[in-house]
Design an enzyme around this catalytic site. Sequence first.
Site, PDB file in Angstrom:
ATOM      1  N   HIS A 115       9.950  -5.174   5.454  1.00 56.65           N
ATOM      2  CA  HIS A 115       9.809  -6.629   5.561  1.00 56.65           C
ATOM      3  C   HIS A 115      10.848  -7.213   6.520  1.00 56.65           C
ATOM      4  CE1 HIS A 115       9.580 -10.770   3.339  1.00 56.65           C
ATOM      5  NE2 HIS A 115       9.137 -10.824   4.569  1.00 56.65           N
ATOM      6  N   HIS A 166       3.268  -8.784   8.860  1.00 56.73           N
ATOM      7  CA  HIS A 166       4.087  -9.623   7.977  1.00 56.73           C
ATOM      8  C   HIS A 166       3.285 -10.096   6.768  1.00 56.73           C
ATOM      9  CE1 HIS A 166       6.031 -13.377   6.529  1.00 56.73           C
ATOM     10  NE2 HIS A 166       7.057 -12.566   6.533  1.00 56.73           N
ATOM     11  N   ILE A 170       7.718 -17.654   6.788  1.00 56.31           N
ATOM     12  CA  ILE A 170       8.315 -17.719   5.449  1.00 56.31           C
ATOM     13  C   ILE A 170       8.899 -16.361   5.121  1.00 56.31           C
ATOM     14  CG2 ILE A 170       6.257 -17.041   4.159  1.00 56.31           C
ATOM     15  CD1 ILE A 170       7.098 -19.431   2.225  1.00 56.31           C
TER      16      ILE A 170
END
Length: 865
Positions: free
Chosen positions: A520, A711, A865
């Site tokens: 991530h 993502h 985000i």
Amino acid sequence: MFGGGLDIIGNLTGGLKNVHLKGSVVLMRKNALDFNDFGAAAIDSVTEFLGRGVTCQLISSTVADPNNGNRGKVGTEASLEQWITSLPLITVGESKFNVTFDWDVQKMGVPGAIIVKNNHASEFFLKTITLDNVPGSASGSVVFVANSWVYPKGNYRYNRVFFANDTYLPSKMPAALKPYREDELRNLRGDDTQEEYKVYDRVYRYDVYHDLGDARQVLGGSKDFPYPRRCRTGRKLSQTNPERESRPLPLLQSIYVPRDEVFGHLKQSDFLGYSLKALVDGIIPAIRTYVDLSPQEFDSFADILKLYEGGIKLPDIPALEEMRKQFPLQLVKDLIPMGGDYILKLPKPQIIKADEKAWMTDDEFAREILAGVNPMMITRVTEFPPKSTLDPSKYGDHTSTITEAHIGKSLEGLTAQQAVASNRLYILDHHDHLMPYLIKLNNLDDTFIYATRTLLFLRGDGTLAPIAIELSTPLIQGDITASKSTVYTPATTGVEAWIWQLAKAYVQVNDYGWHQLVSHWLNTHAVMEPFIIATNRQLSVTHPVNKLLVPHYRDTMNINARARELLVNAGGIIELTVFQRKYAMEMSSVTYKNWNFAEQALPDDLIKRGMAVRDPSNPNKVKLLLEDYPYAVDGLAIWQAIEQWVQDYLAIYYPTDSVLQGDVELQAWWKEVREVGHGDLKDAAWWPKMQTVGELVKACTTIIWTGSALHAAVNFGQYPYAGYHPNKPSASRRPMPEPNTEEYALLAREPEKVFIRTITNQLQAIIGISLLEILSKHSSDEVYLGQRDTPEWTSDAKALEAFKRFGTRLEGIESQVVALNGNPQLKNRNGPAKFPYMLLYPNTSDHKGDATGLTARGIPNSISI
């Protein structure tokens, strides 16, 4: 878009000497979250009476001014009309104004750029300026796309110039506009500005990660700790450690990012900043106090379920009331506990919605390796037993201790070698990247981590079964860090069944840490930032590659800055909740040594991991060896759609490789990405040379894939899968109970209690899942793959047509994903938890915000985000 020169213009205008060009300006007032700026608003109303609030001047694309360095001629100033009456002072929303220009077409030619000056006391967000009925314009209108914050003119050393939405390679730019194009890039580079950058600055420069805290490694700029570069802030160095940048003051300062990278109006970029601060400064202190006042742990799964059913009552602490005063908006207040009557209640994660125990099954454990939140770690076994890549001179022989005797009964009649030869043996291998850090990690308080290997067998029905788990710890033998390993195999009854559950939990802990810091943070957030900086520094907004990539950068630098401020910094939420603790970012840096841009392309990644082989006859050019692999199946469909779109688009501007080789901006961009942005790896042989259109197609496809689909795959499933922490714990605290010990006897008597007290503690769990809830939500104004927030992003009809085809393909993939999830033969699509895999459902067809919230569905354009 424009005809050639004044004769044509004269013919088109019928010889008109003076033309009033009418147009409209669309802008938005200051961010709705900034309510404490009433002084500026009052001054604005005074300025407005003078009729000079905002002025615009057109710039010619066809007539140069010899007295101004042969730049395009500049027209007289025109003011916006009806500023006060049209513009809402408090509510967020677009406002449209009329504007009329005096423009002598014979003398001035066709407008190609515009200067905008803000004479107000506060900034506004300029979206577009449209001129109607423009003589000499092929379409009749000229649209200037800004999407930029315009601050009062005194804040700038230069005029704010915006270009028409035409697309030009540098060699094709009208000569009258070239100097403006070069000026704008020079302003964005800001290489002559050394001081701390202000909120209104637009400077894109590089820096190392030396701002995580005085006690943390500097990441980037060294062989031992390489890292992608981040945006320079110009902040002063720390007084206590001059090799580190000072930290921003909590609540008073934010980390600088260029102003246009904070896109938000409704967008969660600003909301997110507020909600993270609310979590750090309000909710976490309350949770700490709650845990201190009732120093109990969760004792059973039923205890944990209360978080989602009744919630927990947080104590009244002064910090909470202070926080409520700091944050005026109701949506943020809703996050902040209300003293003694506040109940912290979390939504039930999808993993336990249909069945609260399905997560415990081997089938679900294995399915999540293919369709969970970290589905890019599994590799095909090519030799048995699996070997280690650790340096034997330091570590000795770390070959796996799993033998034929451990797994023979689970191979449907095959031998281990036959299972390898028939592509039916797979592994989730966290051994080599954790082993070098285990001594340091296990010296931390309340921490006990194993390096794990999980062997999986591909069954006849297309599902995987975990057949052995190896747990290893370091064993010092002189100068060698050897390995002490124990192998566990599946059991379904008695205490052995709970030993097996614990073995799977230790694997999930490894996987959680790797997912957060590598899959991530590093492989999407951190590696993208250098591309964003280089694009803004080297590719003009009129460049086709800038127009192609910019939607996939939206808000990324902003969220990365928020992360350095609150999440990945020393003492931040990641260090508080994930097992790597103070070594978290350092460990991601060691992993970056092996990052390879070429392998970020999904087909290349699948081939590298042995999950696919090259197959020229396949539309994706690869064939999956494990066919029911939801992440790969959906991902390859998305990859192919992106690649086709990029190919169609770039073909418009680069008919040959020589055109690409002669593109000075493109070559400067790629050189800077490689030598500066990812400069610690600049000598790697895998970097594309950027000499062919094919290389550019693949590079842009990879960048878009990383910012959008990759993502989405690793982010939006976080709360749905890990919001119930027994399924995906972020830490482990105790070693595996050994037979004939008190711990083993306790496991037999109170299995749930021992399991829960082995994994993430209560404080870590509540804080961690509160964070995941924030991070896993889609915002109401999300822009999804195949959508653009500005329909007039280009004037090029061919590009718009290609983009439309891209959207149609993505909508076709939506139907395909739904059909695959409905196919009962494909058991990995839903699994025992009855939670269909929708993380790579594009959501292109949604224009109403149907995927808002914790839906685990949809691919936004960018890492926002």
